[in-house]
Design a protein around this motif. Sequence first.
Motif, PDB file in Angstrom:
ATOM      1  N   GLY A  15       0.848  -1.183   0.000  1.00 23.84           N
ATOM      2  CA  GLY A  15       0.000   0.000   0.000  1.00 23.84           C
ATOM      3  C   GLY A  15       0.882   1.229   0.000  1.00 23.84           C
ATOM      4  N   ASN A  16       0.425   2.271   0.657  1.00 20.55           N
ATOM      5  CA  ASN A  16       1.210   3.504   0.725  1.00 20.55           C
ATOM      6  C   ASN A  16       1.932   3.665   2.048  1.00 20.55           C
ATOM      7  OD1 ASN A  16       0.472   4.340  -1.844  1.00 20.55           O
ATOM      8  ND2 ASN A  16      -1.464   5.167  -1.092  1.00 20.55           N
ATOM      9  N   THR A  17       1.850   2.658   2.908  1.00 21.11           N
ATOM     10  CA  THR A  17       2.472   2.751   4.219  1.00 21.11           C
ATOM     11  C   THR A  17       3.638   1.767   4.321  1.00 21.11           C
ATOM     12  OG1 THR A  17       0.927   1.152   5.136  1.00 21.11           O
ATOM     13  CG2 THR A  17       0.331   3.469   5.343  1.00 21.11           C
ATOM     14  N   PRO A  18       4.636   2.078   5.143  1.00 19.99           N
ATOM     15  CA  PRO A  18       5.774   1.176   5.315  1.00 19.99           C
ATOM     16  C   PRO A  18       5.353  -0.181   5.877  1.00 19.99           C
ATOM     17  CG  PRO A  18       6.262   3.330   6.237  1.00 19.99           C
ATOM     18  CD  PRO A  18       4.796   3.307   5.901  1.00 19.99           C
ATOM     19  N   ILE A  19       6.105  -1.200   5.513  1.00 22.01           N
ATOM     20  CA  ILE A  19       5.933  -2.549   6.048  1.00 22.01           C
ATOM     21  C   ILE A  19       7.157  -2.808   6.917  1.00 22.01           C
ATOM     22  CG2 ILE A  19       5.873  -5.005   5.465  1.00 22.01           C
ATOM     23  CD1 ILE A  19       4.522  -4.093   2.800  1.00 22.01           C
ATOM     24  N   THR A  20       6.940  -3.147   8.173  1.00 20.42           N
ATOM     25  CA  THR A  20       8.048  -3.426   9.074  1.00 20.42           C
ATOM     26  C   THR A  20       8.165  -4.931   9.283  1.00 20.42           C
ATOM     27  OG1 THR A  20       6.627  -3.125  11.009  1.00 20.42           O
ATOM     28  CG2 THR A  20       7.877  -1.206  10.253  1.00 20.42           C
ATOM     29  N   THR A  28       4.563  -5.324  10.992  1.00 13.84           N
ATOM     30  CA  THR A  28       3.598  -5.765   9.985  1.00 13.84           C
ATOM     31  C   THR A  28       3.780  -7.256   9.721  1.00 13.84           C
ATOM     32  OG1 THR A  28       3.853  -3.591   8.942  1.00 13.84           O
ATOM     33  CG2 THR A  28       2.694  -5.271   7.677  1.00 13.84           C
ATOM     34  N   ARG A  42      12.593  -2.370   7.288  1.00 16.88           N
ATOM     35  CA  ARG A  42      11.328  -1.849   6.790  1.00 16.88           C
ATOM     36  C   ARG A  42      11.407  -1.679   5.286  1.00 16.88           C
ATOM     37  NH1 ARG A  42      10.162   4.313   6.976  1.00 16.88           N
ATOM     38  NH2 ARG A  42      12.222   5.181   6.631  1.00 16.88           N
ATOM     39  N   TYR A  44       9.426   0.462   2.222  1.00 14.62           N
ATOM     40  CA  TYR A  44       8.530   1.607   2.085  1.00 14.62           C
ATOM     41  C   TYR A  44       8.609   2.180   0.674  1.00 14.62           C
ATOM     42  CZ  TYR A  44      12.888   4.191   2.862  1.00 14.62           C
ATOM     43  OH  TYR A  44      14.175   4.657   2.776  1.00 14.62           O
ATOM     44  N   TRP A  52      10.177   0.938  -4.505  1.00 12.46           N
ATOM     45  CA  TRP A  52      10.132   0.445  -3.138  1.00 12.46           C
ATOM     46  C   TRP A  52      11.558   0.395  -2.613  1.00 12.46           C
ATOM     47  CZ3 TRP A  52       5.963  -0.324  -0.083  1.00 12.46           C
ATOM     48  CH2 TRP A  52       4.721  -0.226  -0.717  1.00 12.46           C
TER      49      TRP A  52
END
Length: 92
Positions: A15-20, A28, A42, A44, A52
């Motif tokens: 999506g538009n949010t970072p993945i941790t 996440t 992360r 992002y 990305w």
Amino acid sequence: MVIDGPLAGSSVPLGNTPITLGRAASNTVVLDDEFVSSHHARVYPDPSSGSWIIEDLGSTNGTVVNQRRISAPTVLAARVPVRIGATTFELR
């Protein structure tokens, strides 16, 4: 898409949010692995390039992109393997 390790076959929608990623439950993607730091890395989106980016968050054992340990935020191209502990994933 996780391609190897305990979570193989699972995926996380982008999506538009970072993945941790890390051992802590607040991430996440939780990686239950003794070689993974609590807050390991992360992924992002870079708003200026549309690419990305993956960033190691000072982990002890590192984040490996395309068989190289990264030391700075790195562009993550599609189908390039990323290894964190026993888990390998790629952007699809």
